[in-house]
Scaffold this motif. Structure first.
Motif, mmCIF file in Angstrom:
data_model
loop_
_atom_site.group_PDB
_atom_site.id
_atom_site.type_symbol
_atom_site.label_atom_id
_atom_site.label_comp_id
_atom_site.label_asym_id
_atom_site.label_seq_id
_atom_site.Cartn_x
_atom_site.Cartn_y
_atom_site.Cartn_z
ATOM 1 N N PHE A 168 0.840 -1.203 0.000
ATOM 2 C CA PHE A 168 0.000 0.000 0.000
ATOM 3 C C PHE A 168 0.879 1.258 0.000
ATOM 4 O O PHE A 168 0.704 2.167 0.819
ATOM 5 C CB PHE A 168 -0.942 0.008 1.209
ATOM 6 N N LYS A 169 1.849 1.295 -0.917
ATOM 7 C CA LYS A 169 2.801 2.399 -0.943
ATOM 8 C C LYS A 169 2.117 3.749 -1.165
ATOM 9 O O LYS A 169 2.495 4.752 -0.570
ATOM 10 C CB LYS A 169 3.840 2.160 -2.045
ATOM 11 N N GLY A 170 1.112 3.756 -2.027
ATOM 12 C CA GLY A 170 0.424 5.010 -2.293
ATOM 13 C C GLY A 170 -0.226 5.578 -1.045
ATOM 14 O O GLY A 170 -0.154 6.792 -0.794
ATOM 15 N N PHE A 171 -0.856 4.730 -0.275
ATOM 16 C CA PHE A 171 -1.505 5.179 0.958
ATOM 17 C C PHE A 171 -0.484 5.732 1.944
ATOM 18 O O PHE A 171 -0.683 6.804 2.537
ATOM 19 C CB PHE A 171 -2.282 4.022 1.594
ATOM 20 N N PHE A 172 0.620 5.016 2.133
ATOM 21 C CA PHE A 172 1.619 5.452 3.106
ATOM 22 C C PHE A 172 2.335 6.726 2.656
ATOM 23 O O PHE A 172 2.694 7.565 3.482
ATOM 24 C CB PHE A 172 2.629 4.340 3.365
ATOM 25 N N ARG A 173 2.552 6.877 1.361
ATOM 26 C CA ARG A 173 3.150 8.126 0.871
ATOM 27 C C ARG A 173 2.254 9.309 1.201
ATOM 28 O O ARG A 173 2.718 10.355 1.661
ATOM 29 C CB ARG A 173 3.382 8.040 -0.639
ATOM 30 N N THR A 174 0.953 9.136 0.971
ATOM 31 C CA THR A 174 0.011 10.216 1.272
ATOM 32 C C THR A 174 -0.060 10.481 2.766
ATOM 33 O O THR A 174 -0.060 11.644 3.206
ATOM 34 C CB THR A 174 -1.382 9.851 0.739
ATOM 35 N N ALA A 175 -0.109 9.412 3.560
ATOM 36 C CA ALA A 175 -0.228 9.577 5.006
ATOM 37 C C ALA A 175 1.008 10.235 5.599
ATOM 38 O O ALA A 175 0.896 11.115 6.474
ATOM 39 C CB ALA A 175 -0.463 8.212 5.661
ATOM 40 N N LEU A 176 2.187 9.849 5.135
ATOM 41 C CA LEU A 176 3.412 10.417 5.684
ATOM 42 C C LEU A 176 3.650 11.843 5.197
ATOM 43 O O LEU A 176 4.314 12.627 5.873
ATOM 44 C CB LEU A 176 4.613 9.537 5.314
ATOM 45 N N PHE A 177 3.109 12.168 4.032
ATOM 46 C CA PHE A 177 3.262 13.530 3.521
ATOM 47 C C PHE A 177 2.197 14.480 4.068
ATOM 48 O O PHE A 177 2.368 15.701 4.011
ATOM 49 C CB PHE A 177 3.193 13.519 1.987
ATOM 50 N N ALA A 178 1.131 13.934 4.630
ATOM 51 C CA ALA A 178 0.005 14.756 5.091
ATOM 52 C C ALA A 178 0.409 15.839 6.092
ATOM 53 O O ALA A 178 -0.099 16.968 6.008
ATOM 54 C CB ALA A 178 -1.085 13.864 5.681
ATOM 55 N N PRO A 179 1.307 15.571 7.071
ATOM 56 C CA PRO A 179 1.663 16.654 8.013
ATOM 57 C C PRO A 179 2.260 17.884 7.347
ATOM 58 O O PRO A 179 2.133 18.987 7.878
ATOM 59 C CB PRO A 179 2.687 15.979 8.937
ATOM 60 N N VAL A 180 2.893 17.712 6.176
ATOM 61 C CA VAL A 180 3.520 18.853 5.504
ATOM 62 C C VAL A 180 2.475 19.865 5.063
ATOM 63 O O VAL A 180 2.699 21.078 5.139
ATOM 64 C CB VAL A 180 4.353 18.366 4.301
ATOM 65 N N VAL A 181 1.317 19.393 4.621
ATOM 66 C CA VAL A 181 0.295 20.285 4.065
ATOM 67 C C VAL A 181 -0.737 20.716 5.096
ATOM 68 O O VAL A 181 -1.663 21.452 4.764
ATOM 69 C CB VAL A 181 -0.408 19.616 2.865
ATOM 70 N N THR A 182 -0.597 20.277 6.338
ATOM 71 C CA THR A 182 -1.516 20.717 7.376
ATOM 72 C C THR A 182 -1.116 22.102 7.873
ATOM 73 O O THR A 182 0.046 22.508 7.766
ATOM 74 C CB THR A 182 -1.524 19.734 8.553
ATOM 75 N N THR A 183 -2.071 22.821 8.431
ATOM 76 C CA THR A 183 -1.822 24.160 8.957
ATOM 77 C C THR A 183 -0.979 24.053 10.225
ATOM 78 O O THR A 183 -1.380 23.397 11.193
ATOM 79 C CB THR A 183 -3.141 24.870 9.270
ATOM 80 N N ILE A 184 0.173 24.705 10.217
ATOM 81 C CA ILE A 184 1.118 24.534 11.312
ATOM 82 C C ILE A 184 0.559 25.051 12.640
ATOM 83 O O ILE A 184 0.804 24.466 13.704
ATOM 84 C CB ILE A 184 2.459 25.216 10.980
ATOM 85 N N VAL A 185 -0.219 26.125 12.607
ATOM 86 C CA VAL A 185 -0.764 26.672 13.850
ATOM 87 C C VAL A 185 -1.756 25.706 14.470
ATOM 88 O O VAL A 185 -1.712 25.435 15.679
ATOM 89 C CB VAL A 185 -1.421 28.041 13.582
ATOM 90 N N ALA A 186 -2.650 25.147 13.649
ATOM 91 C CA ALA A 186 -3.646 24.211 14.168
ATOM 92 C C ALA A 186 -2.981 22.959 14.737
ATOM 93 O O ALA A 186 -3.337 22.485 15.818
ATOM 94 C CB ALA A 186 -4.632 23.841 13.062
ATOM 95 N N VAL A 187 -1.991 22.429 14.013
ATOM 96 C CA VAL A 187 -1.309 21.223 14.478
ATOM 97 C C VAL A 187 -0.493 21.511 15.737
ATOM 98 O O VAL A 187 -0.418 20.679 16.646
ATOM 99 C CB VAL A 187 -0.418 20.656 13.354
ATOM 100 N N ALA A 188 0.117 22.692 15.814
ATOM 101 C CA ALA A 188 0.895 23.046 17.005
ATOM 102 C C ALA A 188 0.009 23.143 18.235
ATOM 103 O O ALA A 188 0.411 22.748 19.339
ATOM 104 C CB ALA A 188 1.621 24.372 16.777
#
Length: 292
Positions: free
Chosen positions: A101-121
């Motif tokens: 399931f490489k496609g799923f894991f690539r998306t999941a691991l890349f997801a934090p990059v595109v999240t809003t840093i203030v909300a995640v912090a």
């Protein structure tokens, strides 16, 4: 039409946009750094004075500037190698034949990059809450006493480093994964025939072939980590005891808390000179490594 004239005709709009929205503000900020522009000058331009390099010399005599610079170097020297190591490990796992399931894991691991840093912090701040945080709750289950992650001068910066690595490693992972896929598989086949283990393949094939990509990732990560601001701003407000005050956070306070806009502009250009110097050094070391 002359080809050179046509080329200039096509790039002129882009150059105009760069000049108006980048070059002019940079020149204005540099001019501002040579003055004592503050709240009084903002109200009355007659209070504005030219001080030359006075702001820069004054900053070099300010202990808080050196402390923020030390905090920033601590963040960079620990966070950059850790981020690259995690990114490389994730890229190796995604490039291996064992990963499903490489496609799923690539998306999941890349997801934090595109999240809003203030909300995640904000969410991470609650995770590391001393009394109600999930991290201390988990530690309590195994008998470890609670740790004041964001309220202790010893633990606040490591916590922010951990958050920054989690937030940003996916971007480097994608770049390193592209570099791994560009390595000829014939090299690995020959190494397996010769009986080379995974670690020998990693040392003698993967890492040498990834040197240009690793240099690019190191430069991007280093320049980004020198610009630490959002994480301490949301999670610790530069505390405790200014242990997480970065150079950019110090610049923010000088400019928008104390309204010393001339000093704040000087901080920005000192940071620019520092990033430029570190980048040039990394490029020189990278070229020496390739020649060796």
């Amino acid at each position: 039409m002359n080809p050179n004239r046509a080329a200039w005709l096509f790039v002129t709009p882009a150059l105009a946009v760069i000049g108006v929205f980048f070059l002019l503000p940079v020149l204005a900020a540099f001019a501002l750094s040579l003055t004592d522009f503050d709240l009084y000058a903002l109200a009355d331009r007659d209070n504005l004075r030219f001080v030359g390099l006075g702001n820069y010399l004054d900053l070099l005599r300010t202990p808080m500037f050196w402390q923020s610079l030390g905090n920033t170097f601590y963040f960079v020297l620990v966070g950059v190698p850790l981020s690259i190591a995690v990114s490389l490990a994730a890229a190796l796992l995604l490039d291996s034949k064992l990963a499903r399931f490489k496609g799923f894991f690539r998306t999941a691991l890349f997801a934090p990059v595109v999240t809003t840093i203030v909300a995640v912090a904000v969410i991470w701040r609650y995770f590391f809450h001393t009394r109600y945080g999930l991290v201390n709750y988990t530690l309590d289950l195994v008998g470890i006493p609670p740790i004041d992650w964001l309220g202790s001068a010893d633990w606040s910066m490591p916590t922010i480093i951990l958050f920054a690595v989690w937030k940003n490693f996916g971007y480097n992972m994608i770049i390193l994964l592209a570099g791994l896929q560009a390595i000829p598989h014939d090299l690995y086949e020959a190494a397996r025939i010769d009986g080379a283990s995974f670690w020998k393949q990693l040392r003698h094939i993967t890492l040498p072939m990834l040197k240009p990509t690793m240099l690019l990732v190191a430069i991007i990560t280093t320049s980004g980590y020198f610009q630490l601001f959002a994480e301490p701003y949301v999670m610790t407000r530069g505390g405790p005891l200014q242990s997480t005050t970065s150079v950019l956070y110090f610049m923010f306070e000088e400019g928008f808390k104390w309204w010393n806009l001339g000093r704040a502009s000087a901080v920005a250009f000192l940071l620019f000179a520092l990033i430029l110097g570190v980048t040039a050094l990394m490029l020189r070391l990278g070229r020496r490594g390739e020649q060796a």
